[in-house]
Structure formats: structure tokens, C-alpha cells
Design an enzyme around this catalytic site. Structure first.
Site, PDB file in Angstrom:
ATOM      1  N   ASP A 133       0.811  -1.217   0.000  1.00 46.31           N
ATOM      2  CA  ASP A 133       0.000   0.000   0.000  1.00 46.31           C
ATOM      3  C   ASP A 133       0.844   1.266   0.000  1.00 46.31           C
ATOM      4  OD1 ASP A 133       0.970  -0.356   2.548  1.00 46.31           O
ATOM      5  OD2 ASP A 133      -0.969  -0.661   3.498  1.00 46.31           O
ATOM      6  N   ASP A 142      -7.764  -2.397  14.261  1.00 44.33           N
ATOM      7  CA  ASP A 142      -9.134  -2.702  13.833  1.00 44.33           C
ATOM      8  C   ASP A 142      -9.186  -3.927  12.917  1.00 44.33           C
ATOM      9  OD1 ASP A 142      -8.013  -1.722  11.522  1.00 44.33           O
ATOM     10  OD2 ASP A 142      -9.378  -0.023  11.290  1.00 44.33           O
ATOM     11  N   HIS A 199      -7.298  -4.487  10.205  1.00 46.18           N
ATOM     12  CA  HIS A 199      -7.013  -4.294   8.771  1.00 46.18           C
ATOM     13  C   HIS A 199      -5.708  -4.949   8.353  1.00 46.18           C
ATOM     14  CE1 HIS A 199      -4.887  -0.312   9.880  1.00 46.18           C
ATOM     15  NE2 HIS A 199      -3.979  -0.976   9.191  1.00 46.18           N
TER      16      HIS A 199
HETATM   17  C1  GLP Z   1      -0.661   0.651   8.657  1.00 43.14           C
HETATM   18  C2  GLP Z   1      -0.386  -0.176   7.372  1.00 43.14           C
HETATM   19  C3  GLP Z   1      -0.501  -1.659   7.610  1.00 43.14           C
HETATM   20  C4  GLP Z   1       0.171  -2.013   8.918  1.00 43.14           C
HETATM   21  C5  GLP Z   1      -0.584  -1.399  10.053  1.00 43.14           C
HETATM   22  C6  GLP Z   1       0.025  -1.649  11.415  1.00 43.14           C
HETATM   23  O1  GLP Z   1      -1.751   1.493   8.598  1.00 43.14           O
HETATM   24  N1  GLP Z   1      -1.193   0.173   6.261  1.00 43.14           N
HETATM   25  O2  GLP Z   1       0.063  -2.361   6.505  1.00 43.14           O
HETATM   26  O3  GLP Z   1       0.183  -3.413   9.086  1.00 43.14           O
HETATM   27  O4  GLP Z   1      -0.834  -0.038   9.860  1.00 43.14           O
HETATM   28  O5  GLP Z   1       1.130  -0.808  11.649  1.00 43.14           O
HETATM   29  P1  GLP Z   1       2.140  -1.007  12.832  1.00 43.14           P
HETATM   30  O6  GLP Z   1       2.967  -2.181  12.485  1.00 43.14           O
HETATM   31  O7  GLP Z   1       2.940   0.264  12.896  1.00 43.14           O
HETATM   32  O8  GLP Z   1       1.325  -1.229  14.057  1.00 43.14           O
END
Ligand code: GLP
Length: 260
Positions: free
Chosen positions: A67, A136, A138
Site C-alpha cells: 500500500d 481494527d 485491517h
Molecule cells: C498501517 C499499514 C498496515 C500495517 C498497520 C500496522 O496502517 N497500512 O500495513 O500493518 O498499519 O502498523 P504497525 O505495524 O505500525 O502497528
């Protein structure tokens, strides 16, 4: 799902890097799907170390990132382009022509998203997809309510994720409201997935992902239908799993089986 519970973030990062390195050695022209966020940072550091000290070779590897924020330029310090070059690509011998990260600034975005999907297909599909998880549930930027068969597209970022990601920007108002992301369906076509989660803040999302019903409310839960998924957790991220001891038992049993 194979669930691996490591004592802490360092051990989790090492385990994930070992798996990636082993897959690269097995298939030097592997196609990797990569993720951003703080969680895979330790794994990237370990992969850089393996490249520098042990000669892990990335010269034939192709990568597709999940992304990118929409619309910020790749030169923006919070862009996922910047993150990937800063934390991984600049430190290994990858061919820049084999690095794909969705553009956050293209005009004809639908055509571009189709092109991105097409490039993944032309590369032979993703062999190993690395995933983080949002609080959440995702994956990529497939927020709750995303179609579980969605493809690469522009998605609105959920308020909870905007809050979470505000720590990387000057303030909340600076966080982009949209992102271009591989879809859940795109991710599910990877031949293997490794999902990483660390810390207490991810414990509930992990419980829903691993033990909850498969539903769009927790997009990561679709991974229960994937034939080859490894979930690597630290103790804190695993603390709400109802069957934690059972997963440890299963992992031990399968390691014993492999040892013969
Ligand atoms: C972001 C990314 C995800 C990632 C998530 C968790 O928004 N789009 O790909 O897995 O958040 O991030 P973190 O590893 O900093 O908790």
C-alpha cells in the site's frame, strides 16, 4: 494457520527474518509482498544484517508493497516509498527495477490499480506476503467493511487508523485520509502469508483474526481460509488468544514431526 509465539519483539523479528531468508535461499527469484508499519522494522533490520554479514542475496528478488498513502509524493518522509528505501532497499542488493510500490500520486488511478495487479500476475504471483495488522483488524489498508474479495484500489482510512498513524505525522490533520492498497482478494492469492503482530494493542485484533468468525469486520480473519499462513506473535500480542497453550503444543508437535 501456524501460530508461533515468541517471547518478545526481538525474537519475533528474528524468526520472521529467518523464514524470509530461508524462502529466498530456496527460490532466489522469489516474489515478496512487503508491508510497512513499525512491526516489520525489526525483521527488515535483521534481513539487512543477514545481507551484510552473511551474504543473503536479493539480486533476483522482486517485491510488491501492499500500500501507499494517497495522495502524497514518494519523496514525502512519511510515504511508504520513503520508508521502504530508508529501512530496507537502500541497504541490500535489490534491483530497483524489481521494486514495486503503489504510486500515491497517479492520475488515472483505476487504470493504475489494474496495471499493478497485472504486474503481480506477470511476475508469477506473490510467493510470500508479509503482513502487519491494524488494531481494527485491517491488512494493507483494507479497513473493516472491505470486501473480502477486493482488488487493488483506493480506500478511505478508518478514523481509528488515522489516530494510530498520527504519531508519524506532525498532527492528526496531516495524516492522509485515503490510501491505495492491494485488496483482500489480491493478498489471498499469495502462495504463503506471514502475519506479524507485537504488543498488547494488537491482542484483540489477533484474537479476532485467529479465533473469531471470518467477517469483513475483521478483514484479517479471511486468512483462516488461506492454506499457508504463519502468524508470528510476541507474548503480548498473543495474550487474548483462548487457545494459546494449544497453539504452542501444535507448534512443538509439528517441529518434532519434522525432526523425525
Ligand atoms: C498501517 C499499514 C498496515 C500495517 C498497520 C500496522 O496502517 N497500512 O500495513 O500493518 O498499519 O502498523 P504497525 O505495524 O505500525 O502497528
Amino acid at each position: 494457520m501456524r501460530i508461533i509465539i515468541e517471547p518478545d519483539y526481538q525474537a519475533l523479528s528474528k524468526k520472521a527474518a529467518q523464514i524470509v531468508a530461508q524462502r529466498i535461499k530456496r527460490k532466489p527469484n522469489i516474489v515478496l509482498g512487503l508491508a510497512t508499519g513499525l512491526t516489520p522494522l525489526g525483521m527488515y533490520r535483521e534481513l539487512v544484517r543477514m545481507h551484510k554479514e552473511e551474504g543473503l542475496d536479493f539480486s533476483k528478488v522482486t517485491t510488491f508493497n501492499l500500500d501507499e498513502y494517497w495522495k502524497i509524493p514518494s519523496s514525502h518522509p512519511q510515504s511508504y516509498h520513503f520508508f521502504m528505501w530508508d529501512n530496507l532497499f537502500s541497504h541490500i542488493n535489490i534491483n530497483p527495477e524489481r521494486v514495486y510500490i503503489p504510486s500515491g500520486t497517479v492520475d488515472e488511478v483505476e487504470v493504475y490499480c489494474q496495471w499493478y495487479e497485472e504486474e503481480i500476475r506477470r511476475a508469477g504471483g506473490i510467493d510470500l506476503q508479509i503482513l502487519g495488522i491494524g488494531r481494527d483488524g485491517h491488512i494493507g489498508f483494507n479497513e473493516p467493511g472491505s470486501s473480502l474479495s477486493s482488488r487493488t484500489r483506493v480506500k478511505s482510512i478508518a478514523p481509528e487508523t488515522i489516530e494510530d498513524n498520527a504519531r508519524f505525522f506532525k498532527d492528526k490533520s496531516q495524516v492522509p485520509r485515503y490510501a491505495i492498497t492491494m485488496g483482500v482478494g489480491t493478498i489471498m492469492e499469495a502462495k504463503e502469508c506471514v502475519l506479524l503482530a507485537s504488543g498488547e494493542s494488537k491482542a484483540e485484533a489477533i484474537r479476532k483474526c485467529v479465533e473469531g468468525p471470518i467477517c469483513a469486520e475483521c478483514p484479517a480473519s479471511i486468512l483462516q481460509l488461506h492454506p499457508r499462513v504463519i502468524v508470528i506473535l510476541d507474548e503480548e500480542a498473543s495474550q487474548r488468544l483462548n487457545k494459546k497453550e494449544y497453539y504452542r503444543y501444535v507448534e512443538e508437535m509439528s517441529l518434532n514431526l519434522r525432526k523425525g
